[in-house]
Design an enzyme around this catalytic site. Structure first.
Site, PDB file in Angstrom:
ATOM      1  N   SER A  53      16.258  -5.150 -40.778  1.00  0.00           N
ATOM      2  CA  SER A  53      17.561  -5.480 -41.297  1.00  0.00           C
ATOM      3  C   SER A  53      18.396  -4.303 -40.547  1.00  0.00           C
ATOM      4  O   SER A  53      19.495  -4.584 -40.437  1.00  0.00           O
ATOM      5  CB  SER A  53      17.783  -5.279 -42.793  1.00  0.00           C
ATOM      6  OG  SER A  53      16.922  -5.995 -43.612  1.00  0.00           O
ATOM      7  N   GLY A  86      15.955   0.316 -47.814  1.00  0.00           N
ATOM      8  CA  GLY A  86      16.864   1.507 -47.488  1.00  0.00           C
ATOM      9  C   GLY A  86      16.985   1.780 -45.904  1.00  0.00           C
ATOM     10  O   GLY A  86      17.451   2.707 -45.454  1.00  0.00           O
ATOM     11  N   SER A  87      16.787   0.500 -44.923  1.00  0.00           N
ATOM     12  CA  SER A  87      17.045   0.820 -43.742  1.00  0.00           C
ATOM     13  C   SER A  87      18.263   0.839 -43.474  1.00  0.00           C
ATOM     14  O   SER A  87      18.810   1.822 -42.354  1.00  0.00           O
ATOM     15  CB  SER A  87      16.241  -0.207 -42.913  1.00  0.00           C
ATOM     16  OG  SER A  87      16.914  -1.457 -43.067  1.00  0.00           O
ATOM     17  N   TRP A  88      19.410   0.301 -44.341  1.00  0.00           N
ATOM     18  CA  TRP A  88      20.935   0.414 -43.838  1.00  0.00           C
ATOM     19  C   TRP A  88      21.123   1.950 -44.128  1.00  0.00           C
ATOM     20  O   TRP A  88      21.800   2.438 -43.288  1.00  0.00           O
ATOM     21  CB  TRP A  88      21.671  -0.319 -44.756  1.00  0.00           C
ATOM     22  CG  TRP A  88      21.839  -2.001 -44.045  1.00  0.00           C
ATOM     23  CD1 TRP A  88      20.717  -2.350 -43.251  1.00  0.00           C
ATOM     24  CD2 TRP A  88      22.682  -2.808 -44.485  1.00  0.00           C
ATOM     25  NE1 TRP A  88      21.284  -3.840 -43.109  1.00  0.00           N
ATOM     26  CE2 TRP A  88      22.604  -4.083 -43.497  1.00  0.00           C
ATOM     27  CE3 TRP A  88      24.130  -2.890 -44.844  1.00  0.00           C
ATOM     28  CZ2 TRP A  88      23.364  -4.990 -43.204  1.00  0.00           C
ATOM     29  CZ3 TRP A  88      24.834  -3.964 -44.831  1.00  0.00           C
ATOM     30  CH2 TRP A  88      24.262  -5.000 -44.115  1.00  0.00           C
ATOM     31  N   ASP A  94      20.036  -0.108 -55.903  1.00  0.00           N
ATOM     32  CA  ASP A  94      19.301  -1.257 -55.716  1.00  0.00           C
ATOM     33  C   ASP A  94      18.809  -1.535 -57.390  1.00  0.00           C
ATOM     34  O   ASP A  94      18.296  -0.753 -57.830  1.00  0.00           O
ATOM     35  CB  ASP A  94      18.224  -1.524 -54.753  1.00  0.00           C
ATOM     36  CG  ASP A  94      17.946  -2.901 -54.270  1.00  0.00           C
ATOM     37  OD1 ASP A  94      18.259  -3.293 -53.215  1.00  0.00           O
ATOM     38  OD2 ASP A  94      17.089  -3.305 -54.968  1.00  0.00           O
ATOM     39  N   ASP A 114      23.916  -5.458 -48.593  1.00  0.00           N
ATOM     40  CA  ASP A 114      23.240  -6.388 -47.842  1.00  0.00           C
ATOM     41  C   ASP A 114      22.484  -7.399 -49.127  1.00  0.00           C
ATOM     42  O   ASP A 114      21.259  -7.578 -48.874  1.00  0.00           O
ATOM     43  CB  ASP A 114      22.120  -5.660 -47.214  1.00  0.00           C
ATOM     44  CG  ASP A 114      21.124  -6.509 -46.217  1.00  0.00           C
ATOM     45  OD1 ASP A 114      21.812  -7.523 -45.714  1.00  0.00           O
ATOM     46  OD2 ASP A 114      20.326  -6.030 -45.705  1.00  0.00           O
ATOM     47  N   LYS A 150      26.432  -8.986 -47.096  1.00  0.00           N
ATOM     48  CA  LYS A 150      25.640 -10.443 -46.547  1.00  0.00           C
ATOM     49  C   LYS A 150      26.268 -11.710 -47.248  1.00  0.00           C
ATOM     50  O   LYS A 150      26.736 -11.540 -48.409  1.00  0.00           O
ATOM     51  CB  LYS A 150      24.451 -10.090 -46.948  1.00  0.00           C
ATOM     52  CG  LYS A 150      23.569 -11.044 -46.317  1.00  0.00           C
ATOM     53  CD  LYS A 150      22.305 -11.462 -47.118  1.00  0.00           C
ATOM     54  CE  LYS A 150      21.335 -10.195 -47.071  1.00  0.00           C
ATOM     55  NZ  LYS A 150      20.311 -10.151 -46.210  1.00  0.00           N
TER      56      LYS A 150
HETATM   57  C1  LIG Z   1      17.698  -7.821 -47.873  1.00  0.00           C
HETATM   58  S1  LIG Z   1      17.515  -6.608 -49.171  1.00  0.00           S
HETATM   59  C2  LIG Z   1      18.346  -5.116 -48.764  1.00  0.00           C
HETATM   60  C3  LIG Z   1      17.937  -4.615 -47.309  1.00  0.00           C
HETATM   61  C4  LIG Z   1      18.386  -3.193 -47.002  1.00  0.00           C
HETATM   62  N1  LIG Z   1      19.790  -3.361 -46.538  1.00  0.00           N
HETATM   63  C5  LIG Z   1      17.654  -2.554 -45.956  1.00  0.00           C
HETATM   64  O1  LIG Z   1      18.187  -2.312 -45.037  1.00  0.00           O
HETATM   65  O2  LIG Z   1      16.608  -1.879 -46.316  1.00  0.00           O
HETATM   66  C6  LIG Z   1      18.375  -7.179 -50.619  1.00  0.00           C
HETATM   67  C7  LIG Z   1      17.931  -6.337 -51.882  1.00  0.00           C
HETATM   68  O3  LIG Z   1      19.198  -6.653 -52.947  1.00  0.00           O
HETATM   69  C8  LIG Z   1      18.885  -6.199 -54.078  1.00  0.00           C
HETATM   70  N2  LIG Z   1      19.574  -6.967 -55.073  1.00  0.00           N
HETATM   71  C9  LIG Z   1      19.746  -8.251 -55.476  1.00  0.00           C
HETATM   72  N3  LIG Z   1      20.324  -8.341 -56.682  1.00  0.00           N
HETATM   73  C10 LIG Z   1      20.826  -7.240 -56.956  1.00  0.00           C
HETATM   74  C11 LIG Z   1      21.554  -6.704 -58.152  1.00  0.00           C
HETATM   75  N4  LIG Z   1      22.228  -7.597 -58.914  1.00  0.00           N
HETATM   76  N5  LIG Z   1      21.863  -5.360 -58.044  1.00  0.00           N
HETATM   77  C12 LIG Z   1      21.367  -4.615 -56.958  1.00  0.00           C
HETATM   78  N6  LIG Z   1      20.551  -4.925 -56.106  1.00  0.00           N
HETATM   79  C13 LIG Z   1      20.389  -6.181 -55.884  1.00  0.00           C
HETATM   80  C14 LIG Z   1      17.383  -6.707 -54.005  1.00  0.00           C
HETATM   81  O4  LIG Z   1      16.598  -5.680 -54.989  1.00  0.00           O
HETATM   82  C15 LIG Z   1      16.818  -6.301 -52.577  1.00  0.00           C
HETATM   83  O5  LIG Z   1      16.319  -5.141 -52.493  1.00  0.00           O
END
Ligand SMILES: C[S@@+](CC[C@H](N)C(=O)[O-])C[C@H]1O[C@@H](n2cnc3c(N)ncnc32)[C@H](O)[C@@H]1O
Lengths: 311, 991
Positions: A25, A53-55, A80, A121, A161
């Site tokens: 990501s 955590g990549s962002w 998260d 994201d 996103k």
């Molecule tokens: C695609 S991942 C994010 C990747 C991140 N941007 C990275 O670069 O590593 C989507 C994240 O949204 C989180 N998520 C979904 N619903 C959520 C909520 N209600 N509150 C907090 N985090 C949430 C998920 O746990 C998941 O880790």
């Protein structure tokens, strides 16, 4: 869960490993930034739905490692549902961003200061019910936006996103009310077969006649009620009756594909030789996969033959 | 445009009085009379939103879906076809509705944990209740009205907690912790004692409402669970899941306390997701609805309803009953079941009879020739019930019984001469009921394979036929048609013995019908124009249909082939509804499966395939399964279903990725067209659509692909091609000449380049050359382009051109004949369209290269869909992109330079229509002789554009919302104004 060889041949996956990013990501944010340059000169940012955590890693590198001047006073807060292992210069905590309390906590971490960038994201557990999935996705964005209205300074930027589905144009019109420019962007690192894209909202212009008020007893929808009343026509007359169904206001946001044609195509199959594959295997910093899925126990039971399709 | 038929996810079902079932079907409700198996009413509830749930109180209904809610009376609902004028909006997504005790007020629970109390009659919002500080998002929740003062709200959060609160006091009772991940359903038993819940962790938990304690934790489902319901006075719980099963759990008081115990599992829907469930407690029928659009009914008392279903006998009990003494270790070696009862032979040579009427066992006689090794066969012809006992010493004993089980004469003993030994004896009867054919096989390859014709009334041998035994032949099943005896064997072989010709050339042999081993059944299905259709099954799960001709020497053609879902396949037959039914074993279960409609009819835990067993038809649509398990003889009566097995069959459980309509109407019914759908679920289905009603019927589900389908297209009236990931591309032939329906057989698969193919074949196109052969172009996810020649004589694909565009994924290709030259068009993820000239030595020669003519960027990113119009001097491309736009590009032909060379193309005009849709444009299809263009896009809007001239920009003629989510493909019956739209479900439209 092990990565299949298909994942290993994904060039973004491979590059993420090489550069020490926890997820592919990272390139989505980087490619969006190539087009919009929203990562220049940031002081304080919020990264929502940030695990693994990549962002946050990208933000930390841009704001601290590559910074030329003073890094004092710079701040990154990442949140998260899932636990996240620590990242240099990033304050992380585990919480549900749709819970108003979570937002209060982030505000506390910023003291009285405003942020200049908020990103999310977030992706919910996809159920397969397209309308529900799309709604929950939009609610994640609205929760992020709720925080944004409380913490973002005027002219700041917001990136989130989205899934380009049936009702995405309703969201565009709401965002257009708060930002000078709203663009739907798809980085080349986001697979063409997925509905994923990113909404890039530039230049925050808080409405003059509405001030955000975070309240633990108020849901996201209620929070924005008065803000969008003009465009949403949510309440016709008073609240003593449920309004009749009406078509919502829809706007189409311009679409931009970013990342340049010379960047890798995430839909393509690339040919890697044995040496390339071995290098990926050996690479030290592993890309993080979901460490603790809720269904871990069920998977173990299934593997040991305890769950089956018969009685 | 008007949609006439729709099949797609059904999210909820609800039983109401009078044996009626309400089914949510997209924005509609369908009302069925369950006992009569009839759709009695269809009514539109919402304009766009899908119906997610229904609450009922006497003649009042509260229907919800998304933010929409409709409070309607039964009279309003059944009195109109559209009540969407009553649709109202809630400020937040609704997760549940319920009526209060009086039925005057409705509670709406929203996904932000707020309850709106609404007056049913006036629609006034009387109250808005919520729990302080708990306003985060919910995936699920429910309301339980215990009495006037006690209403429980159960809110399932995304972080594993279930918050139970009291609606009237606004106070929290419990935050039930234990689950991991989002809570997907929570419900309270009618007596208020228990809370049952499920979450992303795939467990079901039972909680004590009064103490908040977790009582039981149950595992079983292999994927997420979407719905739960208590029934049978709160002693049972039913669950439905993403794993396509519906399970029954009993709430039992054990030494450990109160426990949830797995009681039964039903495989009810197609991959994947069962959403809705309800139980009619009076009749003990469950209804489920799923992503596949199927409405399935389950008889919860299938094996206990009549109380005569199961009988079992151990050898001791039989001994006492018959008043004989069996030797130590004496067991039942064989049996046959007739309408009157069972005839069995023991290892001590005792011949026993059990009669169903008086439930009695008797010893008929003892025959010392049939000790230890024996085979028991039986057959019923024209009211003669004949049993044939045989041993390995070439002895046969034929015994005849009356309809009530009395022995006629004392039986006929005979010795088959000329054989060293006998290892297998089988029997069959044909249309000539008076003759029984018995096949006798010796293990010695030099011995003859003997067929005896026996008079069924006298049991005399009329004729004996001796054939040289075919090589590596081990007989396993037999049938007869006229004077041909068809015998199945191991090695997936069928041999046909002509009784009029016992010479060596009197045996016709069909080898390697599939990659399985033992042929388990051969059945004559029908005969049309001298083609005799047979169904052949193989134990390893394969089945085929053979069209056999007997005139001018025997010849055969495989017109259908497929593999069953799993397990061992023992036999298959057409039932009275015209559905193909298979049966056999999977792990420890015996199953019967409706192969046409893809559902399990029944299963029974019998211990597995390695046992003595037989399935015997009795009466009308009833069967008796006799088997031996743990040295007991078990007799299971499979009654004909007391409730319809389904109300609507449904289609694919996952996204339809492509569909294609046969260019010609069916020969057997000119109002019908065949069409094929290819889905993410890896299957392709052969279906028909009725052009008048739009109704869709599925005939076959082909499971040859092992990855999700990419494209599928008819390339002629009877040939079609499908392709998917892992380099799978199959050429199929459709045969629609038989009365039972169409058949489909895979003729050939495209050779793959490597041992571990992992490329996706994204698209293909063909150009027929003379005599049914064709040139095929395939494009791949690694940017490669290949051209092949398919030779129909040899049934072979040979590659003639291999090249590569760049490194990006190619999405589409078209072969275009322009004047004397063949051109190849590709579009890719880089937004480009490229036209190549196909290089050939001369016009008829095979392609030997591709020369780029023009390359043009027409979209910002992936060009998802393309259609092409060829005129005298131009090529017009109509393309749809991931960038939400539709582009029209006109390419002008450029003549070959005078100095020599080839003609080409250049872009003369193009017009990009931005933001046509608010999401990806997924398909483009010209119709009405190229005068109109149909587009579909992810925003669920179907648009028709004027493409009659090349004038730009395109003019929109019409646009309409479709309830098919993930709208991804379409096809048009040219000239007949029927359109099919596919995505998550399928719609038929009339233009
Ligand atoms: C695609 S991942 C994010 C990747 C991140 N941007 C990275 O670069 O590593 C989507 C994240 O949204 C989180 N998520 C979904 N619903 C959520 C909520 N209600 N509150 C907090 N985090 C949430 C998920 O746990 C998941 O880790």
């Amino acid at each position: 869960m092990g990565k299949s060889s298909k994942d290993k041949r994904d060039l973004y996956y491979r590059k993420a490993k090489e550069l020490g990013y926890r997820a592919r990501s990272a390139f989505k944010l980087l490619q969006l930034n190539e087009e919009f340059h929203f990562l220049d000169d940031l002081e304080r940012v919020v990264d929502l739905c940030a695990a693994p955590g990549s962002w946050s890693q990208v933000l930390s590198r841009k704001m601290f490692d590559e910074a030329e001047g003073d890094v004092q006073g710079k701040k990154i807060v990442a949140v998260d549902l899932q636990p996240m292992s620590p990242i240099d210069n990033v304050t992380t905590f585990q919480a549900d961003i749709t819970h108003p309390k979570t937002l209060s906590r982030i505000l506390e971490l910023f003291g009285n200061e405003k942020a200049d960038f908020v990103c999310s994201d977030g992706a919910p557990d996809v159920t397969g019910l397209h309308d529900l999935d799309e709604y929950v996705q939009q609610q994640l964005i609205m929760s992020a936006l709720q925080l944004t209205t409380c913490v973002l300074k005027p002219h700041g930027n917001f990136v989130a996103k989205i899934f380009r589905g049936r009702d995405i144009d309703m969201l565009y019109s709401q965002l257009g009310y708060l930002f000078k420019s709203v663009v739907c962007a798809k980085p080349r690192s986001s697979r063409g077969t997925s509905l994923e894209a990113f909404i890039v909202c530039l230049d925050y212009q808080p409405p003059a006649n509405w001030s955000p008020k975070l309240d633990n007893n108020v849901s996201v929808e209620e929070f924005f009620h008065d803000c969008f009343v003009g465009i949403n026509k949510l309440s016709l007359g008073d609240d003593s009756q449920l309004p009749e169904w009406h078509e919502s206001v829809r706007t189409v946001a311009p679409f931009i594909s970013c990342g340049g044609l010379d960047s890798f195509d995430s839909d393509a199959t690339y040919h890697l030789d044995e040496g390339d594959m071995a290098k990926i295997e050996k690479s030290l910093d592993p890309v993080q996969s979901p460490t603790n899925p809720p269904y871990k126990r069920a998977l173990e039971l299934k593997r040991s033959g305890k769950l089956s399709s018969c009685v | 445009m008007k949609d006439t038929f729709h099949v797609g996810p059904s999210l909820a079902v609800k039983f109401v009085a009078g044996d009626q079932l309400l089914c949510a079907v997209g924005p509609f409700l369908h009302i069925y009379n369950v006992t009569k198996n009839r759709l009695i009413h269809k009514v539109r509830i919402f304009k766009r939103n899908k119906v997610h749930g229904i609450a009922v109180s006497e003649d009042k209904l509260a229907i919800y879906g998304g933010k929409s809610v409709s409070l309607v009376s039964w009279e309003q609902l059944t009195g109109a076809n559209d009540v969407s004028n009553l649709e109202h909006l809630s400020p937040e997504w609704i997760v549940s509705t319920e009526f209060d005790v009086t039925g005057q007020n409705v509670f709406l629970l929203t996904c932000y944990n707020m309850v709106l109390v609404v007056d049913f009659a006036s629609g006034d919002v009387l109250q808005r209740n919520s729990l302080p500080n708990e306003r985060s998002i919910l995936y699920s929740g429910s309301i339980k009205v215990l009495d006037r003062d006690h209403v429980l709200v159960n809110a399932g959060t995304v972080m594993g907690g279930i918050i139970v609160w009291d609606l009237h006091t606004g106070t929290q009772l419990w935050n039930l912790l234990g689950h991991e991940g989002s809570i997907f359903y929570v419900t309270v038993s009618d007596n208020g004692k228990y809370v049952a819940s499920c979450s992303d962790d795939r467990s079901i938990r039972l909680w004590d409402t009064f103490t908040g304690k977790e009582l039981s934790l149950a595992w079983g489902h292999t994927a997420r669970i979407w719905n739960l319901k208590f029934f049978d006075n709160d002693t049972k719980l039913i669950s439905v899941s993403e794993d396509c099963t519906c399970r029954i759990w009993s709430v039992e008081h054990t030494a450990e306390g109160i426990e949830l115990i797995a009681a039964d599992t039903f495989e009810v829907h197609l991959t994947k997701n069962v959403w809705g469930v309800d139980v009619n407690e009076e009749k003990m029928i469950a209804a489920t609805s799923g992503n596949d659009g199927r409405i399935k009914l389950i008889d919860l008392k299938q094996t206990t309803r009549m109380a005569d279903e199961m009988e079992q006998f151990d050898i001791k009990a039989i001994e006492i009953h018959c008043n004989v003494r069996f030797a130590a270790g004496e067991i039942i070696k064989g049996f046959h079941c007739f309408e009157f009862g069972i005839v069995a032979l023991t290892s001590g040579g005792h011949v026993l009879r059990y009669t169903f009427a008086d439930k009695s066992w008797v010893l008929l006689f003892t025959d010392q020739r049939f000790l230890s090794y024996s085979i028991t066969n039986g057959v019923t012809v024209a009211s003669h019930n004949v049993v044939i006992f045989s041993n390995n010493n070439c002895d046969l004993l034929l015994v005849k019984f009356t309809d009530r089980g009395k022995i006629v004469d004392q039986g006929k003993a005979l010795k088959v001469t000329g054989l060293a030994k006998t290892t297998n004896v089988m029997c069959t009867t044909g249309d000539k009921a008076e003759v029984i054919y018995v096949t006798v096989e010796s293990p010695n390859p030099r011995d003859n394979f003997v067929i005896l014709a026996i008079d069924s009334s006298t049991l005399e041998v009329i004729d004996r036929f001796n054939y040289g035994k075919p090589d590596s032949f081990v007989s396993s099943c037999v049938t007869v048609l006229d004077h041909y005896i068809l015998v199945g064997s191991r090695f997936s072989t069928v041999a046909i013995f002509d009784l009029f010709n016992c010479a060596k050339n009197g045996v016709y042999r069909i080898d390697d019908l599939n990659i399985g081993d033992t042929t388990t059944s051969i059945e004559h299905v029908e005969t049309k124009q001298c083609r005799h259709l047979f169904s052949v099954t193989n134990r390893d799960g394969y089945y085929s249909f053979l069209a056999i001709k007997f005139d001018n020497g025997i010849s055969h053609e495989v017109i259908h082939s497929n593999k069953t879902v799993k397990g061992f396949l023992e036999r298959a037959f057409y039932n009275d509804e015209g559905d193909y039914v298979t049966y056999g074993f999977k792990s420890r279960l015996f199953y019967m499966y409706n192969e046409s409609k893809c559902y399990e009819i029944m299963h029974h835990m019998c211990g597995g395939a390695h046992r003595q067993w037989g399935l015997y038809p009795v009466g009308v649509k009833e069967y008796i399964l006799v088997y031996i398990k743990a040295s007991q003889l078990h007799v299971l009566r499979i009654h004909k279903p007391r409730v319809p097995e389904f109300l609507t069959a449904g289609l694919h459980g996952r996204e339809i990725r492509d569909l294609s309509i046969c260019p010609r109407a069916r020969a057997t019914n000119e109002n019908e067209y065949l069409f094929v759908t290819g889905s993410e679920d890896t299957s392709i289905k052969l279906n028909t659509v009725d052009k008048l009603t739009g109704e869709v019927t599925t005939f076959w589900t082909e499971r040859r692909h092992i990855s999700g389908l990419q494209r599928t297209r008819f390339i002629s009236d009877d040939l079609l091609i499908s392709c998917s990931a892992l380099e799978e591309l199959f050429l199929w032939r459709v045969d629609d000449t038989f009365a039972r329906g169409p058949y489909i057989h895979m003729l050939q698969s495209l050779p793959v380049a490597t041992l571990n193919p992992d490329l996706r074949i994204m698209d293909f196109d063909v150009k027929f050359t003379a005599s049914g052969s064709f040139i095929l172009a395939t494009v791949y996810s690694d940017s490669s382009i290949k051209m092949w020649h398919y030779d129909n004589e040899s049934n072979n694909f040979n590659v003639c051109v291999e090249t590569r565009y760049k490194t990006c994924c190619i999405l589409n290709t078209r072969l275009i004949q322009f004047r004397d030259h063949l051109f190849l068009l590709i579009t890719a993820t880089d937004g480009h369209a490229v036209i190549y000239r196909v290089e050939q030595d001369n016009d008829d020669a095979l392609p030997n290269g591709l020369a780029p003519v023009v390359s043009q960027r027409i979209h910002q990113s992936g060009v998802k869909a393309v259609d092409v119009k060829v005129t005298e001097s131009t090529l017009t491309l109509y393309t749809g992109g991931d960038d939400n736009g539709v582009c029209v590009s006109v390419f002008q032909s450029v003549p070959a330079p005078a100095a020599g060379g080839f003609p080409g193309f250049e872009l003369s005009r193009s017009e990009f229509a931005h933001s046509i849709a608010s999401a990806t444009v997924t398909s483009c299809q010209l119709f009405d002789k190229g005068s109109k263009l149909l587009t579909t896009s992810i925003d669920q809007i179907v648009r028709v554009w004027d493409a009659s001239d090349d004038e730009l920009p395109l003019k929109l003629i019409e646009s309409q919302y479709t309830t098919i989510a993930d709208t991804g493909c379409c096809d048009v019956v040219q000239g007949d104004s029927i359109v099919l739209i596919g995505g998550v479900g399928l719609s038929t439209w009339n233009m």
